[in-house]
Design a protein around this motif. Sequence first.
Motif, PDB file in Angstrom:
ATOM      1  N   UNK A  20       0.844  -1.196   0.000  1.00  0.00           N
ATOM      2  CA  UNK A  20       0.000   0.000   0.000  1.00  0.00           C
ATOM      3  C   UNK A  20       0.884   1.252   0.000  1.00  0.00           C
ATOM      4  N   UNK A  21       1.900   1.227   0.846  1.00  0.00           N
ATOM      5  CA  UNK A  21       2.796   2.391   0.922  1.00  0.00           C
ATOM      6  C   UNK A  21       3.584   2.545  -0.374  1.00  0.00           C
ATOM      7  N   UNK A  22       4.040   1.412  -0.910  1.00  0.00           N
ATOM      8  CA  UNK A  22       4.751   1.433  -2.184  1.00  0.00           C
ATOM      9  C   UNK A  22       3.893   2.030  -3.292  1.00  0.00           C
ATOM     10  N   UNK A  23       2.618   1.651  -3.293  1.00  0.00           N
ATOM     11  CA  UNK A  23       1.725   2.129  -4.357  1.00  0.00           C
ATOM     12  C   UNK A  23       1.589   3.653  -4.299  1.00  0.00           C
ATOM     13  N   UNK A  24       1.539   4.184  -3.066  1.00  0.00           N
ATOM     14  CA  UNK A  24       1.486   5.650  -2.960  1.00  0.00           C
ATOM     15  C   UNK A  24       2.784   6.279  -3.474  1.00  0.00           C
ATOM     16  N   UNK A  25       3.904   5.640  -3.155  1.00  0.00           N
ATOM     17  CA  UNK A  25       5.179   6.164  -3.677  1.00  0.00           C
ATOM     18  C   UNK A  25       5.158   6.190  -5.197  1.00  0.00           C
TER      19      UNK A  25
ATOM     20  N   UNK B  90      12.527  11.201  -8.517  1.00  0.00           N
ATOM     21  CA  UNK B  90      11.884   9.929  -8.815  1.00  0.00           C
ATOM     22  C   UNK B  90      12.730   8.767  -8.296  1.00  0.00           C
ATOM     23  N   UNK B  91      14.028   8.847  -8.553  1.00  0.00           N
ATOM     24  CA  UNK B  91      14.905   7.677  -8.415  1.00  0.00           C
ATOM     25  C   UNK B  91      15.079   7.195  -7.000  1.00  0.00           C
ATOM     26  N   UNK B  92      15.102   8.116  -6.030  1.00  0.00           N
ATOM     27  CA  UNK B  92      15.305   7.573  -4.693  1.00  0.00           C
ATOM     28  C   UNK B  92      14.064   6.890  -4.148  1.00  0.00           C
ATOM     29  N   UNK B  93      12.877   7.511  -4.240  1.00  0.00           N
ATOM     30  CA  UNK B  93      11.685   6.734  -3.887  1.00  0.00           C
ATOM     31  C   UNK B  93      11.611   5.421  -4.671  1.00  0.00           C
TER      32      UNK B  93
ATOM     33  N   UNK C 296      13.069   2.542  -2.968  1.00  0.00           N
ATOM     34  CA  UNK C 296      12.225   2.015  -1.894  1.00  0.00           C
ATOM     35  C   UNK C 296      10.998   1.330  -2.439  1.00  0.00           C
ATOM     36  N   UNK C 297      10.552   1.772  -3.627  1.00  0.00           N
ATOM     37  CA  UNK C 297       9.473   1.054  -4.307  1.00  0.00           C
ATOM     38  C   UNK C 297       9.909  -0.385  -4.535  1.00  0.00           C
ATOM     39  N   UNK C 298      11.173  -0.550  -4.845  1.00  0.00           N
ATOM     40  CA  UNK C 298      11.685  -1.890  -5.086  1.00  0.00           C
ATOM     41  C   UNK C 298      11.834  -2.669  -3.782  1.00  0.00           C
ATOM     42  N   UNK C 299      12.288  -2.010  -2.729  1.00  0.00           N
ATOM     43  CA  UNK C 299      12.659  -2.770  -1.531  1.00  0.00           C
ATOM     44  C   UNK C 299      11.506  -2.927  -0.548  1.00  0.00           C
TER      45      UNK C 299
ATOM     46  N   UNK D 261      10.852   9.613   4.279  1.00  0.00           N
ATOM     47  CA  UNK D 261      12.240  10.080   4.128  1.00  0.00           C
ATOM     48  C   UNK D 261      12.710   9.973   2.680  1.00  0.00           C
ATOM     49  N   UNK D 262      12.152   8.993   1.951  1.00  0.00           N
ATOM     50  CA  UNK D 262      12.636   8.783   0.580  1.00  0.00           C
ATOM     51  C   UNK D 262      12.415  10.026  -0.293  1.00  0.00           C
TER      52      UNK D 262
END
Lengths: 525, 370
Positions: free
Chosen positions: A195-200, A244-247, A250-253, A288-289
Amino acid sequence: MADHHGPAQGISRWLFTTNHKDIGTMYLWFSFAMFLLGGFFAMVIRAELFQPGMQLVEPGFFNQMTTLHGLVMVFGAIMPSFVGLANWLIPMMIGAPDMALPRMNNWSFWILPPAFLMLASTLFMEGGAPAFGWTFYAPLSTTYAAPSVTFFIFAIHILGVSSIMGSINIIATVMNMRAPGMTYMKMPMFVWTWLITAFLLVAVMPVLAGAVTMMLMDIHFGTSFFSAAGGGDPVLFQHIFWFFGHPEVYIIILPAFGVVSQIIPAFSRKPLFGYASMVYATASIAFLSFIVWAHHMYTVGMPIAGELFFMYATMLIAVPTGVKVFNWISTMWRGALSFETPMLFCIGFLILFTLGGFTGLMLSIAPADFQYHDTYFVVAHFHYVMVAGAVFSMTAAVYYWLPKWCGRMYNEAMGKTHFWVSFIGFNITFFPQHFVGLAGMPRRIPDYALQFADFNMMSSIGAFIYGASQLLFLYNVVATIVAGKPVSEEKVWDGAEGLEWTVATPAPYHTFEEPPLVPKPAGTI
Amino acid sequence: MGKRVSGAAVAFFAPLAAAENQLNMSPGVTEIGADIFQLHMLIMWICVAIGVAVFAVMFYSIYAHRKSKGHQAAQFHESTRVEVAWTVVPFLILIAMAVPATSTLLEVYDNDEAELDILITGYQWKWKYEYLDESGEPVAFFSNLATSQEEIYNTEHKGDNYLLEVDEPLVIPTNTKVRFLVTANDVIHSWWVPEIAVKRDAIPGFINEAWTRVPEEGIYRGQCTELCGAYHGFMPVEVHAVSPEDFDAWLLAKRGAAAAQTQLAMQTLSVDELMDRGKAVYDSACLACHGAQGEGGIGNAIAGSTVVLGDLSSHMAVVAGGVSGTAMQAFGGQLNDVELAAVLTYQRNAFGNNTGDVVQPGDVAGMKNG
């Protein structure tokens, strides 16, 4: 649970399906195909770097390989694999019959293969494929790029559209389709992390789309967003890209964290420790991302105030990440541990991801980063978190849920062999890269000074071992699906918890047409 | 691919030079290099200590809490006190790390009161160094990779400084605060010398600052560290730190040579001299793309080229102005009139082009002025 209607027959089942399990399966197979393709590019890279001097490919082609390796692995292998996992698992974990937006689900998958076909076809175009690295810094990717860059831009747009649609679907599903009693704080960690990833994703994919659109304008329509000669700024590109790249990393991890948070409790036979703090830590990492992106740019000549801000913010990430690692270990503590393949991959994840976290902390220290930046130390760091982080946890997930998906058990001995060969091969590949990086070997070079020769040869041998071990994985999965030992218990693993283990094995085509009861108290996943 | 296959096969299996396998960051020769090295070691040892503690707990658990040994799982699953502890303690450790990191960073950013300014410009794929000093003849030169194609393609033995050697190094005086102004002409490059702990991105249109004060004489080598195109791996940095006396002498000699070039540009040179100079220019500026025999490669063939065999002014336009949208750079700003005249003469007469044309520096100056 009655099966009202099964899947359609033949190819149309896959083309027109709106079933979350079918779409999940397609995502998983597609991402594995991309993993092999990106892996093949990596093998070309390691073969060329086996010894100093140019042997197999020309420098320009080498750059195409590093670029495509990064793009295919990030956008083709890792991201779609976790979307596939989300498709399969989120509805089953929250007691929903399917995803909230099934037709969009179909579309978000089916635009991916053409996008990657287009990206791969640039290899055969005049001037070759993109050769500016997966970070595609302007003006190397604009004024100085091969004509194929336009196709690359279009491909990125399509991938972005696909990711945004997938994310909207996940958000809509989690928010609206939870079974009665499944409150947010009862959701499995995997659902939370996704869910958090999807928002990112929804927040940053449009930023990437903006970056490539500005590139397109610079290349074809005479603008100068990234050209100082026309009043633009090449560093602007980097700010936008890394916003874009830093979030993105975290989207990946984060989904990988979710997977590990499901599997470690199962094989520890003990509830996840600190569920609530895990949720808060994940949310903190996501927040933080957004405020650390410029730590990828310590050497661009930022003012000292910016440099200090991004250093402190980046160091802070160690706190929630540390909380997660401590929680996982506390989950194992005084459990009843057993070490089936999924657990082995999770422990491998825990060790190697933590090492990658340590090097990440070292890299956050701006003055030291002046020495690390753009060297193999960085390459080692992000492969520890991307491969040993994301790919190991994804592999663990496949072994863990495969019996539920296909009703057959994989070959445990082969799975364990896969783990040990992967683990050893991975470390032979990437551990020496810390050394050559510290000793001064820049990344993305096709040839290197003689002092780096021994470690590079070691690295290449490790890469071939690691690469070969993935073929064993493929074989094991196919053999399981075709002829694995049938399993029929609903709860395939005795320690597994969660609604997906309450449905029949193999999971029927439609599950939870009637919402299930959610009796478990919070904190027991 | 497939270049000089037999030679490559021999060199492929040739024993590698017995260079030492360096495991760690270079402590460097400068004060800042040493500070960064100590910071690096400090953070690393803190990480090692945390890692040992964390993994010890994990491995003990793996050893002692195994189901196969009949261990029964406890069911505890939260403790606010523990969570607070392992949030606060790491935070305090981070503050302890941030203090030395901040002070070192402030040092790195202290660009004031430099005694010598050098403008460094990144080009695809070489560095240009200009000594910014109002007095006397300006000194500026390009620094190209000196490693031969034969070494790179494995037909010759690779020397000790393979890929880390240049034709003309940057020379700086010891015990002098030297400020580097770093920029680029085309794409982004990054100028890095590990032993003096300077890495700065070279960004077209912007000038970044960095500085060093090297206490010891010596040769310090580095490389471009920002992907800048096909030959990113082939643009090394070589810095010679010499005593201030030697530096002054060197600079004086460079000024003299620059003055001589200016003189030379006014003279009429012999065909042989133009051809000799032209070959030298060709080998350093053209060969990588156009081939040792003018056979072409990344660039078009020089041998039999319609541009080279055609009208001199259009040949000059291509060499001096480049061809936009291709890898052909504008050499007008990189080569002086003597060098341009020489390389034009060379290209028009070498590789069987035999036009018999002789281009003098004065002709070049004339064409430049329209």
